[in-house]
Design an enzyme around this catalytic site. Structure first.
Site, short mmCIF file in Angstrom:
data_model
loop_
_atom_site.label_atom_id
_atom_site.label_comp_id
_atom_site.label_asym_id
_atom_site.label_seq_id
_atom_site.Cartn_x
_atom_site.Cartn_y
_atom_site.Cartn_z
N THR A 185 44.50 35.76 34.52
CA THR A 185 43.61 36.51 33.65
C THR A 185 44.45 37.17 32.56
OG1 THR A 185 43.80 38.52 34.99
CG2 THR A 185 42.05 36.97 35.58
N LYS A 440 26.37 55.00 28.31
CA LYS A 440 25.27 55.72 28.95
C LYS A 440 25.06 57.05 28.23
CE LYS A 440 23.09 56.24 33.41
NZ LYS A 440 23.22 56.05 34.88
#
Length: 542
Positions: A185, A440
């Site tokens: 990754t 959020k």
């Protein structure tokens, strides 16, 4: 009772042998770093793979299960390594050339590479860390000019190595579940993690991706492989091109928009792949200096990050070239979905079709997707219910290399992607964000991806990245980092707010904007939001 079928291992060798039997006349065309064009056939590549197999076993003492690193651009010899290394039972470990020296050192030592094949132009990157590499016994130089000087120890020349060997080599009988390839990754959230692919997974991935609902490749095609071979095995394209008889055009380090356009023109390319930032650059260059003749390019497959609907539309309307959205991860070999319209969509308006095409699409046979909400329940397939995307299937890893940490896997065997998405009743998946990128605000979720896509449709904006910054009243608020398009004035904040307010609720629209020269990118061309977060930490707009 078992079926009475032959045991025919699905290995990379079966792809290579098939490609040589049926498509030996098809071509691999390489534009080397110095611009030199090189062309040869699948058949010639096949015989060089046999020589490579002999060199690996006889000269380099590579045995089954050994790790062989590649540190190279896209070109013919790199394709040979994709087949010659796993062909003898060793593992082809493609090393990302764009990682930091520390990450590269870690990856090579962690994987225990025994030999590294390295492009001459990239040798300086390895020279810096060679004394720290614990297991590397030889470096093999690819595309190196005569009298090339290097401080790397124990070097060999790739062409000299092959010249010494016979073309006679009998591939060993391999188990299809043997390891064939290794990719790490990009390490955006810590040290890179290794994904160890099997022959079976590689074969099934290639066989599926050539299908009409996916990349739709066949022997009539000529493809430009822009996705680097050092990044998730070039999305598996060197395998699926040989399997489908598609001519491969490899650009090596010639990745500037103008260079790629010249290759598209000269080689009569009709299919291509690449991350969105590549296609944004190509589109802008073509708008600035339109090609003298219409390109033969029919469509380009895009993954890595979201392809803005505005770019899909602009490329199609201005140049008649179709963008195909796809999604995947290192952990999924990598492709997991692609977005093509179905017959039921024929009656929709262009704008309605565009909304679907901007999604990441449906999963391939052999894979399953589900969305899990914040409370742990299964999200409805209604195109609205958001949650984390989970995936399982024939080419999804079951664990990371050399680790017992299973935090990315559920107890019932699914891989947790970290992507937040929705899936509609027809199975079309749409990424709304990464879990770490969601904003959020006042208890409500805001998608940074949706805001970015909308902002990049503004005529004065070239790139836009949206991050969360702390806010005393709302906990978090979105901040938009804007790159102004060439030859355009900077849009006003009021103009941007008005522009976004057409499609977003008031609480979703950013009121904070910063103008930057370029959005920082990761090693694989994605927006690097951690750099932006660090730069604008604690809401201090510098």
């Amino acid at each position: 009772m078992e079926g009475l079928m032959m045991n025919y291992p699905l290995t990379t060798n079966t792809i290579l042998e098939y490609g040589n039997r049926v498509f030996h006349h098809k071509k691999i065309i390489t534009y080397l770093p110095d611009g030199t064009r090189h062309e040869y056939t699948f058949g010639a590549m096949y015989h060089r793979c046999k020589k490579l197999a002999n060199a690996l076993t006889n000269k380099l003492d590579i045995n089954k299960g050994d790790m062989v690193g590649t540190f190279a651009w896209n070109h013919g010899p790199h394709v040979e390594l994709y087949y010659g290394v796993p062909g003898i039972g060793a593992i082809c470990h493609t090393i990302n050339i764009r990682l930091s020296s520390h990450q590269t050192e870690y990856i090579i030592n962690h994987s225990e590479d025994k030999v590294i094949f390295v492009d001459a132009t990239l040798v300086p990157l390895l020279e810096k860390i060679a004394p720290l590499l614990e297991t590397v016994e030889h470096y093999v130089l690819i595309n190196s000019p005569a009298n090339f000087k290097t401080t790397l120890p124990n070097t060999l020349n790739y062409e000299d190595l092959l010249a010494e060997q016979s073309e006679n080599f009998e591939w060993p009988l391999l188990d299809e579940n043997d390891a064939s390839g290794m990719c790490y990754t990009s390490g955006t959230t810590g040290l890179p993690k290794g994904a160890l692919y099997s022959h079976r997974a590689t074969y099934l991935h290639a066989a599926t991706i050539i299908s009409p609902n996916a990349a739709n490749f066949c022997s009539q095609d000529t493809a430009l492989l822009i996705v680097p071979q050092f990044h998730v095995m070039a999305w598996g394209f060197p395998y699926l091109c040989l399997m489908s008889g598609t001519n491969m055009v490899m650009p090596s380090s010639n990745l500037q928009p103008e260079a790629l356009i010249k290759i598209l023109e000269k080689e009569k390319i009709n299919k291509a792949n690449g991350v969105p930032s590549i296609w944004m650059g190509i589109y802008q260059a073509m708008k600035k200096n339109p090609p003298t003749e219409k390109l033969t390019l029919q469509e380009y497959l895009v993954g890595g990050s979201a392809l803005p609907a505005s770019l899909i539309e602009a490329f199609e309307k201005d140049f008649g070239i179709k963008g195909i959205h796809a999604w995947g991860m290192t952990e999924t070999s990598p492709l997991g979905t692609a977005c093509r319209l179905q017959s039921k969509h024929e009656q929709l308006s262009y704008s309605e079709k565009l909304k679907i095409r901007a999604k990441q699409g449906i999963s391939f046979p052999g894979l399953e997707l589900r969305v899990i909400k914040e409370d742990g329940s299964l999200a409805a397939r209604d195109g609205k219910s958001m949650g984390e995307l989970h995936i399982k299937g024939a080419w999804v890893i079951s664990s990371y290399f050399k680790t017992n940490n299973q935090e990315n896997f559920t107890d019932d065997g699914w891989f947790k992607t970290g992507d937040v998405c929705t899936i509609d009743q027809d199975g079309y998946m749409e990424i709304t964000d990464r879990t770490k990128d969601l904003i959020k605000s006042g208890g409500e979720w805001i998608s940074s991806v949706a805001l970015e896509s909308a902002l990049m449709s503004h005529p004065k904006i070239r790139e836009a990245a949206v991050i969360a910054v702390p806010n005393k009243k709302w906990a978090e608020r979105p901040l938009a980092a804007i790159v102004v398009a060439d030859n355009q004035d900077k849009p006003s904040v009021d103009n941007l707010i008005e522009f976004l307010s057409k499609d977003f609720a008031k609480y979703q629209v950013p009121t904070n904007y910063v103008f930057i020269s370029e959005v920082p990118k990761t090693s694989v061309g994605k927006f690097d939001k951690k750099v932006l977060r660090k730069q604008f930490a604690e809401g201090k707009l510098k």
